[in-house]
Design a protein around this motif. Structure first.
Motif, mmCIF file in Angstrom:
data_model
loop_
_atom_site.group_PDB
_atom_site.id
_atom_site.type_symbol
_atom_site.label_atom_id
_atom_site.label_comp_id
_atom_site.label_asym_id
_atom_site.label_seq_id
_atom_site.Cartn_x
_atom_site.Cartn_y
_atom_site.Cartn_z
ATOM 1 N N LEU A 146 0.860 -1.182 0.000
ATOM 2 C CA LEU A 146 0.000 0.000 0.000
ATOM 3 C C LEU A 146 0.892 1.227 0.000
ATOM 4 C CD1 LEU A 146 -2.756 1.470 0.366
ATOM 5 C CD2 LEU A 146 -2.370 1.278 2.841
ATOM 6 N N VAL A 147 0.700 2.098 -0.994
ATOM 7 C CA VAL A 147 1.463 3.341 -1.076
ATOM 8 C C VAL A 147 0.523 4.485 -0.743
ATOM 9 C CG1 VAL A 147 2.972 4.768 -2.486
ATOM 10 C CG2 VAL A 147 2.875 2.301 -2.888
ATOM 11 N N ALA A 148 0.782 5.161 0.376
ATOM 12 C CA ALA A 148 -0.101 6.245 0.820
ATOM 13 C C ALA A 148 0.642 7.108 1.817
ATOM 14 C CB ALA A 148 -1.364 5.678 1.469
ATOM 15 N N GLY A 149 0.354 8.416 1.796
ATOM 16 C CA GLY A 149 0.943 9.322 2.785
ATOM 17 C C GLY A 149 2.448 9.338 2.767
ATOM 18 N N ALA A 150 3.068 9.262 1.576
ATOM 19 C CA ALA A 150 4.530 9.264 1.424
ATOM 20 C C ALA A 150 5.188 8.071 2.106
ATOM 21 C CB ALA A 150 5.130 10.574 1.951
ATOM 22 N N ARG A 151 4.412 7.002 2.271
ATOM 23 C CA ARG A 151 4.939 5.775 2.856
ATOM 24 C C ARG A 151 4.547 4.582 2.005
ATOM 25 N NH1 ARG A 151 4.377 9.166 7.138
ATOM 26 N NH2 ARG A 151 5.753 8.845 8.958
ATOM 27 N N VAL A 152 5.315 3.514 2.134
ATOM 28 C CA VAL A 152 4.978 2.230 1.528
ATOM 29 C C VAL A 152 4.791 1.234 2.661
ATOM 30 C CG1 VAL A 152 5.691 0.379 -0.018
ATOM 31 C CG2 VAL A 152 6.320 2.741 -0.550
ATOM 32 N N PHE A 153 3.595 0.669 2.753
ATOM 33 C CA PHE A 153 3.278 -0.280 3.822
ATOM 34 C C PHE A 153 3.265 -1.688 3.244
ATOM 35 C CE2 PHE A 153 1.161 3.740 4.809
ATOM 36 C CZ PHE A 153 1.650 3.991 6.094
ATOM 37 N N VAL A 154 3.837 -2.630 3.993
ATOM 38 C CA VAL A 154 3.954 -4.011 3.533
ATOM 39 C C VAL A 154 3.407 -4.947 4.598
ATOM 40 C CG1 VAL A 154 5.563 -5.859 2.926
ATOM 41 C CG2 VAL A 154 5.932 -3.550 2.043
ATOM 42 N N LEU A 155 2.560 -5.901 4.162
ATOM 43 C CA LEU A 155 2.064 -6.963 5.029
ATOM 44 C C LEU A 155 2.752 -8.245 4.603
ATOM 45 C CD1 LEU A 155 0.074 -8.202 7.117
ATOM 46 C CD2 LEU A 155 -1.596 -8.366 5.239
ATOM 47 N N THR A 156 3.610 -8.793 5.459
ATOM 48 C CA THR A 156 4.330 -10.013 5.123
ATOM 49 C C THR A 156 3.584 -11.230 5.656
ATOM 50 O OG1 THR A 156 5.772 -9.492 7.017
ATOM 51 C CG2 THR A 156 6.643 -9.095 4.818
ATOM 52 N N ALA A 157 3.974 -12.403 5.152
ATOM 53 C CA ALA A 157 3.236 -13.622 5.442
ATOM 54 C C ALA A 157 3.380 -14.086 6.884
ATOM 55 C CB ALA A 157 3.682 -14.738 4.495
ATOM 56 N N ASP A 158 4.311 -13.492 7.626
ATOM 57 C CA ASP A 158 4.426 -13.825 9.050
ATOM 58 C C ASP A 158 3.558 -12.909 9.906
ATOM 59 O OD1 ASP A 158 5.875 -11.558 8.601
ATOM 60 O OD2 ASP A 158 7.685 -12.219 9.632
ATOM 61 N N ARG A 159 2.597 -12.253 9.251
ATOM 62 C CA ARG A 159 1.628 -11.369 9.914
ATOM 63 C C ARG A 159 2.310 -10.189 10.603
ATOM 64 N NH1 ARG A 159 -0.072 -16.637 11.041
ATOM 65 N NH2 ARG A 159 -1.985 -17.243 9.960
ATOM 66 N N ALA A 160 3.240 -9.589 9.888
ATOM 67 C CA ALA A 160 3.894 -8.371 10.357
ATOM 68 C C ALA A 160 3.633 -7.258 9.352
ATOM 69 C CB ALA A 160 5.394 -8.580 10.527
ATOM 70 N N VAL A 161 3.491 -6.033 9.836
ATOM 71 C CA VAL A 161 3.299 -4.862 8.989
ATOM 72 C C VAL A 161 4.518 -3.960 9.165
ATOM 73 C CG1 VAL A 161 1.788 -2.932 8.398
ATOM 74 C CG2 VAL A 161 0.825 -5.009 9.406
ATOM 75 N N THR A 162 5.084 -3.506 8.044
ATOM 76 C CA THR A 162 6.256 -2.645 8.082
ATOM 77 C C THR A 162 6.017 -1.430 7.209
ATOM 78 O OG1 THR A 162 7.650 -4.617 8.326
ATOM 79 C CG2 THR A 162 8.763 -2.553 7.819
ATOM 80 N N ALA A 163 6.452 -0.272 7.689
ATOM 81 C CA ALA A 163 6.324 0.979 6.936
ATOM 82 C C ALA A 163 7.694 1.449 6.482
ATOM 83 C CB ALA A 163 5.661 2.053 7.797
ATOM 84 N N PHE A 164 7.750 1.900 5.218
ATOM 85 C CA PHE A 164 8.983 2.419 4.643
ATOM 86 C C PHE A 164 8.730 3.825 4.099
ATOM 87 C CE2 PHE A 164 9.034 -2.164 4.256
ATOM 88 C CZ PHE A 164 10.312 -2.521 4.669
ATOM 89 N N ASP A 165 9.767 4.649 4.105
ATOM 90 C CA ASP A 165 9.684 5.962 3.487
ATOM 91 C C ASP A 165 9.596 5.774 1.970
ATOM 92 O OD1 ASP A 165 11.016 8.394 2.106
ATOM 93 O OD2 ASP A 165 10.612 9.131 4.133
ATOM 94 N N ALA A 166 8.572 6.361 1.336
ATOM 95 C CA ALA A 166 8.345 6.136 -0.087
ATOM 96 C C ALA A 166 9.439 6.734 -0.957
ATOM 97 C CB ALA A 166 6.989 6.708 -0.505
#
Length: 382
Positions: A146-166
């Motif tokens: 998901l790319v939103a708010g100048a961030r890239v959000f990732v949902l990995t298969a181990d049920r973790a969510v991580t945010a990165f600077d876009a």
């Protein structure tokens, strides 16, 4: 069109593939004596006409990639690594990039930055057809970023969510929620609702603060109650139906429910056996069961509005609700346009004969589908 290819966690983050079964593979084995026969189709109805506006090709792909629409752009990826942005009106390439490595999830975009995840667990950010950065992920992902708010959000298969600077790819935060040891090789739930990041973590729809990853609320759509790991798998699967603060979603093989994201509460949850996501409008929510029965639920109460068995055992995608029409693809490459009032057929459309891999999407005035052979088809209702 879902995978019951599962993975199991080993150690803290690594994933080892564990193929328990594949609903997609079983449906494709015509030699199997246990395979139910798809429902016979009557002659094509002529209650609606749709003109093929354009076609494109992105290369063979899998059910874990889905078309993405932002404004007049359609973002797609082929499984071999092709990522493309098309003009929704003409189907012409705005840009096309070959990453040279297979893609496992994508595309996500805000119209400026596009992001995909490769099978090598690499998150790749693309700006106007050029790679801007790459980041190695600690686990596999089958959900489009998901790319939103100048961030890239990732949902990995181990049920973790991580945010990165876009812009730079710098990791900003991580939120991990432990769950069952098995996870679906299928797209999950990850979207923005106002100022909240809404994500499916196991059988719960969870609201996170997108600035730091802190949990704002959790809404249990389904609770694991099985006696083994497969039966206890109740992860939420995409796509979802969002109308304002109402988000309706499916728990794999267990339930369909709606959540009020303004307060983080479950409005209703009903037993359901489907494996693909849902769609709907402000009155109804639509979805298909594992056997191909189409169901409609009242959005306000969850009471069943209608049921149709016309497309049983045809390996249906999640539906798309547009006005008075419900569109759904099947395992033979057909797209069925149905009445939202009762599921009766209005017309059907043909592609290249390979399975439609994901729910149709609406891009401006055209409806777009992608097939496993990589065909992209856009129709304009008349």
């Amino acid at each position: 069109m879902s995978h019951l290819n599962l993975s199991t966690r080993h150690g803290s983050r690594a994933l080892i593939a564990l193929v328990v079964a594949s609903a997609l593979g079983l449906s494709a084995c015509s030699s199997s004596p246990d395979k139910p026969k798809p429902a016979e189709l009557p002659p094509v109805a002529a209650l609606l006409t749709a003109k093929l506006a354009w076609t494109a090709q992105v290369g063979p792909t899998s059910a874990t990639v889905t078309p993405m629409v932002v404004g007049t752009r359609v973002f797609l990826t082929g499984g071999a690594g092709t990522v493309v942005a098309l003009d929704a009106n003409t189907g012409q390439d705005l840009w096309r990039l070959n990453l040279g490595t297979p893609v496992s999830a994508g595309v996500g975009s805000d119209g400026q930055t596009a992001a995909v995840i490769t099978q090598d667990n690499e998150l790749v950010a693309i700006t106007e057809g050029r790679v801007s950065w790459r980041v190695r992920l600690p686990a596999r992902s089958f959900t489009a970023p998901l790319v939103a708010g100048a961030r890239v959000f990732v949902l990995t298969a181990d049920r973790a969510v991580t945010a990165f600077d876009a812009q730079t790819g710098a990791r900003l935060w991580n939120q991990s929620r432990p769950g069952e040891p098995l996870v679906l090789r299928q797209s999950g739930v990850l979207l923005a609702v106002d100022d909240t990041l809404v994500v499916g973590l196991s059988g719960r729809l969870t609201g996170l603060n997108p600035l730091n990853g802190s949990i704002r609320w959790e809404a249990p759509v389904a609770t694991a109650r099985g006696t083994n790991e497969v039966e206890r798998l109740v992860d939420l699967v995409g796509p979802v139906s969002r109308v304002g603060s109402s988000v309706c979603t499916r728990s794999y093989g267990s339930a369909v429910g709606c959540v009020d994201t303004s307060r983080g509460g479950v409005v209703w949850s009903k037993p359901a056996q489907g494996r693909t996501g849902v769609h709907g409008d402000d009155n109804l929510v639509f979805g298909s069961e594992a056997d191909g029965r189409l169901l409609a639920w009242q959005r306000a109460s969850g009471e069943q509005a209608w049921e149709s068995s016309r497309l049983k055992y045809r390996d249906l995608t999640a539906p798309l609700a547009v006005g008075r029409v419900l569109a759904v693809g099947d395992g033979t490459g057909l797209v069925h346009l149905l009445s939202r009032e009762d599921g009766s057929e209005m017309t059907r459309l043909s592609t290249d004969g390979s399975p439609v891999i994901a729910a149709p999407v609406l891009a401006g005035q055209v409806m777009v589908v992608q097939t496993r052979k990589g065909g992209v088809y856009a129709w304009r209702p008349q």
